[in-house]
Design a protein around this motif. Structure first.
Motif: not given
Length: 125
Positions: A112-121
């Motif tokens: 992985v080169r690019y990550w999102g900021q994340g979302t909580q589940v």
């Protein structure tokens, strides 16, 4: 610069469903495989599901097979994760991910080169 923006997380009871979205901004990732990873508190980030550039091929972790489905809409530059029959052990931060090179389907964090900021589940009993 590529930006991945997740949305759709929240709190749901066990057995419920959520649909996560990942909007790609900055440039088109049409010819890139995309993936979802998740990270539970105190645990390492783990692979959840991935999809090839055209949407014709998908892979998923054994723990989510038959319950989660990844899809994409290249016209909207968006990737989705439909999560059904959620369990408490699905709780965590979910991240959208893209590789450095086109046509690669990222199934490991090292790809992985690019990550999102994340979302909580959060899945409650």
């Amino acid at each position: 610069q590529v930006q991945l923006v997740e949305s759709g997380g929240g709190t749901v009871q066990a057995g419920g469903s959520l649909r996560l979205s990942c909007a790609v901004a900055g440039r088109s990732l049409t010819f890139y495989g995309m993936a979802w990873f998740r990270q539970a508190p105190g645990k390492e980030r783990e692979f959840v599901a991935a999809i090839n550039w055209s949407g014709s091929s998908t892979e998923s972790a054994d723990s989510v097979k038959g319950r989660f489905a990844i899809s994409r809409d290249n016209a909207k530059n968006t990737v989705y994760l439909q999560m059904n029959s959620l369990k408490p052990e699905d709780t965590g931060v979910y991240y959208c991910a893209a590789p450095l090179e086109s046509f690669v389907i990222p199934i490991a964090t090292s790809q992985v080169r690019y990550w999102g900021q994340g979302t909580q589940v959060t899945v409650s009993l």
